[in-house]
Scaffold this motif. Structure first.
Motif, mmCIF file in Angstrom:
data_model
loop_
_atom_site.group_PDB
_atom_site.id
_atom_site.type_symbol
_atom_site.label_atom_id
_atom_site.label_comp_id
_atom_site.label_asym_id
_atom_site.label_seq_id
_atom_site.Cartn_x
_atom_site.Cartn_y
_atom_site.Cartn_z
ATOM 1 N N GLY A 126 7.027 11.217 2.380
ATOM 2 C CA GLY A 126 7.575 11.375 3.727
ATOM 3 C C GLY A 126 6.786 10.666 4.804
ATOM 4 O O GLY A 126 7.365 9.994 5.668
ATOM 5 N N GLU A 127 5.463 10.814 4.787
ATOM 6 C CA GLU A 127 4.639 10.176 5.815
ATOM 7 C C GLU A 127 4.698 8.658 5.704
ATOM 8 O O GLU A 127 4.778 7.964 6.712
ATOM 9 C CB GLU A 127 3.192 10.666 5.723
ATOM 10 C CG GLU A 127 2.998 12.089 6.189
ATOM 11 C CD GLU A 127 1.539 12.523 6.173
ATOM 12 O OE1 GLU A 127 0.640 11.660 6.011
ATOM 13 O OE2 GLU A 127 1.299 13.726 6.328
ATOM 14 N N LEU A 128 4.653 8.153 4.479
ATOM 15 C CA LEU A 128 4.739 6.704 4.295
ATOM 16 C C LEU A 128 6.073 6.187 4.825
ATOM 17 O O LEU A 128 6.114 5.213 5.577
ATOM 18 C CB LEU A 128 4.576 6.325 2.818
ATOM 19 C CG LEU A 128 4.740 4.830 2.510
ATOM 20 C CD1 LEU A 128 3.656 4.006 3.193
ATOM 21 C CD2 LEU A 128 4.733 4.597 1.003
ATOM 22 N N ARG A 129 7.148 6.845 4.463
ATOM 23 C CA ARG A 129 8.470 6.412 4.944
ATOM 24 C C ARG A 129 8.545 6.475 6.470
ATOM 25 O O ARG A 129 9.107 5.584 7.108
ATOM 26 C CB ARG A 129 9.568 7.248 4.305
ATOM 27 C CG ARG A 129 9.761 6.933 2.840
ATOM 28 C CD ARG A 129 10.934 7.668 2.219
ATOM 29 N NE ARG A 129 11.027 7.379 0.800
ATOM 30 C CZ ARG A 129 11.537 6.286 0.266
ATOM 31 N NH1 ARG A 129 12.011 5.343 1.047
ATOM 32 N NH2 ARG A 129 11.565 6.106 -1.039
ATOM 33 N N GLY A 157 0.809 -1.211 0.000
ATOM 34 C CA GLY A 157 0.000 0.000 0.000
ATOM 35 C C GLY A 157 0.839 1.256 0.000
ATOM 36 O O GLY A 157 2.062 1.202 0.162
ATOM 37 N N ASP A 158 0.153 2.367 -0.151
ATOM 38 C CA ASP A 158 0.842 3.653 -0.318
ATOM 39 C C ASP A 158 0.617 4.635 0.822
ATOM 40 O O ASP A 158 1.142 5.746 0.764
ATOM 41 C CB ASP A 158 0.400 4.309 -1.631
ATOM 42 C CG ASP A 158 -1.057 4.731 -1.593
ATOM 43 O OD1 ASP A 158 -1.913 3.922 -1.185
ATOM 44 O OD2 ASP A 158 -1.346 5.893 -1.947
ATOM 45 N N GLN A 159 -0.127 4.269 1.831
ATOM 46 C CA GLN A 159 -0.488 5.202 2.896
ATOM 47 C C GLN A 159 -0.059 4.683 4.268
ATOM 48 O O GLN A 159 0.109 3.481 4.461
ATOM 49 C CB GLN A 159 -2.002 5.431 2.908
ATOM 50 C CG GLN A 159 -2.549 6.068 1.652
ATOM 51 C CD GLN A 159 -2.083 7.494 1.495
ATOM 52 O OE1 GLN A 159 -2.077 8.265 2.447
ATOM 53 N NE2 GLN A 159 -1.660 7.852 0.289
ATOM 54 N N VAL A 160 0.047 5.609 5.207
ATOM 55 C CA VAL A 160 0.349 5.256 6.592
ATOM 56 C C VAL A 160 -0.672 4.234 7.100
ATOM 57 O O VAL A 160 -0.311 3.271 7.784
ATOM 58 C CB VAL A 160 0.358 6.516 7.482
ATOM 59 C CG1 VAL A 160 0.447 6.146 8.950
ATOM 60 C CG2 VAL A 160 1.489 7.456 7.071
ATOM 61 N N GLN A 161 -1.948 4.419 6.753
ATOM 62 C CA GLN A 161 -3.004 3.503 7.207
ATOM 63 C C GLN A 161 -2.754 2.079 6.708
ATOM 64 O O GLN A 161 -3.127 1.116 7.378
ATOM 65 C CB GLN A 161 -4.387 3.965 6.721
ATOM 66 C CG GLN A 161 -4.810 5.284 7.268
ATOM 67 C CD GLN A 161 -4.404 6.450 6.370
ATOM 68 O OE1 GLN A 161 -3.554 6.338 5.493
ATOM 69 N NE2 GLN A 161 -5.022 7.594 6.608
ATOM 70 N N ASP A 162 -2.123 1.948 5.544
ATOM 71 C CA ASP A 162 -1.796 0.615 5.033
ATOM 72 C C ASP A 162 -0.729 -0.046 5.907
ATOM 73 O O ASP A 162 -0.843 -1.223 6.245
ATOM 74 C CB ASP A 162 -1.316 0.709 3.581
ATOM 75 C CG ASP A 162 -2.410 1.168 2.630
ATOM 76 O OD1 ASP A 162 -3.519 0.614 2.688
ATOM 77 O OD2 ASP A 162 -2.153 2.091 1.837
ATOM 78 N N THR A 163 0.291 0.718 6.256
ATOM 79 C CA THR A 163 1.338 0.181 7.142
ATOM 80 C C THR A 163 0.732 -0.213 8.487
ATOM 81 O O THR A 163 1.013 -1.304 9.006
ATOM 82 C CB THR A 163 2.454 1.227 7.350
ATOM 83 O OG1 THR A 163 2.999 1.607 6.086
ATOM 84 C CG2 THR A 163 3.563 0.678 8.238
ATOM 85 N N GLU A 164 -0.113 0.643 9.033
ATOM 86 C CA GLU A 164 -0.726 0.368 10.341
ATOM 87 C C GLU A 164 -1.629 -0.860 10.281
ATOM 88 O O GLU A 164 -1.620 -1.692 11.197
ATOM 89 C CB GLU A 164 -1.509 1.586 10.805
ATOM 90 C CG GLU A 164 -0.619 2.770 11.144
ATOM 91 C CD GLU A 164 -1.387 4.053 11.404
ATOM 92 O OE1 GLU A 164 -2.623 4.096 11.221
ATOM 93 O OE2 GLU A 164 -0.738 5.048 11.804
ATOM 94 N N ALA A 165 -2.407 -0.999 9.211
ATOM 95 C CA ALA A 165 -3.291 -2.165 9.069
ATOM 96 C C ALA A 165 -2.470 -3.446 8.946
ATOM 97 O O ALA A 165 -2.802 -4.469 9.550
ATOM 98 C CB ALA A 165 -4.212 -1.991 7.862
ATOM 99 N N ALA A 166 -1.389 -3.387 8.176
ATOM 100 C CA ALA A 166 -0.527 -4.559 8.018
ATOM 101 C C ALA A 166 0.076 -4.969 9.358
ATOM 102 O O ALA A 166 0.077 -6.148 9.709
ATOM 103 C CB ALA A 166 0.567 -4.270 6.993
ATOM 104 N N ARG A 167 0.571 -3.997 10.100
ATOM 105 C CA ARG A 167 1.152 -4.287 11.417
ATOM 106 C C ARG A 167 0.104 -4.930 12.330
ATOM 107 O O ARG A 167 0.389 -5.910 13.023
ATOM 108 C CB ARG A 167 1.652 -3.007 12.075
ATOM 109 C CG ARG A 167 2.810 -2.376 11.389
ATOM 110 C CD ARG A 167 4.123 -2.770 12.046
ATOM 111 N NE ARG A 167 5.211 -1.999 11.462
ATOM 112 C CZ ARG A 167 5.929 -2.395 10.432
ATOM 113 N NH1 ARG A 167 5.682 -3.552 9.870
ATOM 114 N NH2 ARG A 167 6.906 -1.651 9.956
#
Length: 164
Positions: A141-144, A114-124
């Motif tokens: 920047g936010e994604l990184r 995914g491309d968004q912070v919410q994607d990283t958070e959902a995956a975690r």
């Protein structure tokens, strides 16, 4: 299993963002044929499927949007979880967990792209590998800063990562 976000990950939907924001899904569908698929996405999905990966899309859009692209482009995507399929949207992991259940997948063998912070958070939260992709972003920047497990700037880099 590899679960993809849809908007700005597989397809550039920035053109219809104003329609998405007000949930004008009929308007989005009228413009679907004008929305560009990111270069190499079709080939990526085909290669992953040919290599035995089960593919899914989990999106905050209704499932009719990605299903149109799956049909139009012949993408080998087995499972689609959309806006109306869950009570809790990303960053809650409900959509990812539902896709994994439908696909008979376990977290230790699942990736979310995914491309968004919410994607990283959902995956975690789902316990899966979080892969960030920047090709649909103006500012990454936010994604990184969300520190996905891996991050890729091109579809080709992602394809290489999966050995396809």
């Amino acid at each position: 299993m590899i679960i993809f976000d849809f908007d700005q990950t597989l397809v550039d939907t920035s053109y219809v963002e104003s329609l998405r924001a007000v949930r004008d899904w009929k308007g989005v569908m009228r413009k679907a044929a004008e929305l560009p698929v990111y270069q190499g996405v079709g080939e990526l999905l085909s290669a992953l499927h040919q290599n035995g990966h089960r593919l899914a899309i989990v999106t905050k859009s209704p499932d009719m949007v990605p299903r149109w692209f799956i049909k139009q482009y012949g993408w080998p995507v087995d499972i689609v979880v959309g806006y109306h399929d869950v009570r809790n949207r990303k960053p809650h992991p409900e959509g990812l967990l539902l896709a994994m259940t439908k696909g008979g997948a376990v977290a230790s063998d699942t990736f979310h792209v995914g491309d968004q912070v919410q994607d990283t958070e959902a995956a975690r939260a789902a316990g899966v590998v979080a892969i960030g992709v920047t090709w649909g972003l103006g500012d990454d920047g936010e994604l990184r800063a969300s520190a996905p497990d891996e991050i890729f700037n091109t579809v080709g880099e992602l394809k290489t990562y999966f050995g396809s």
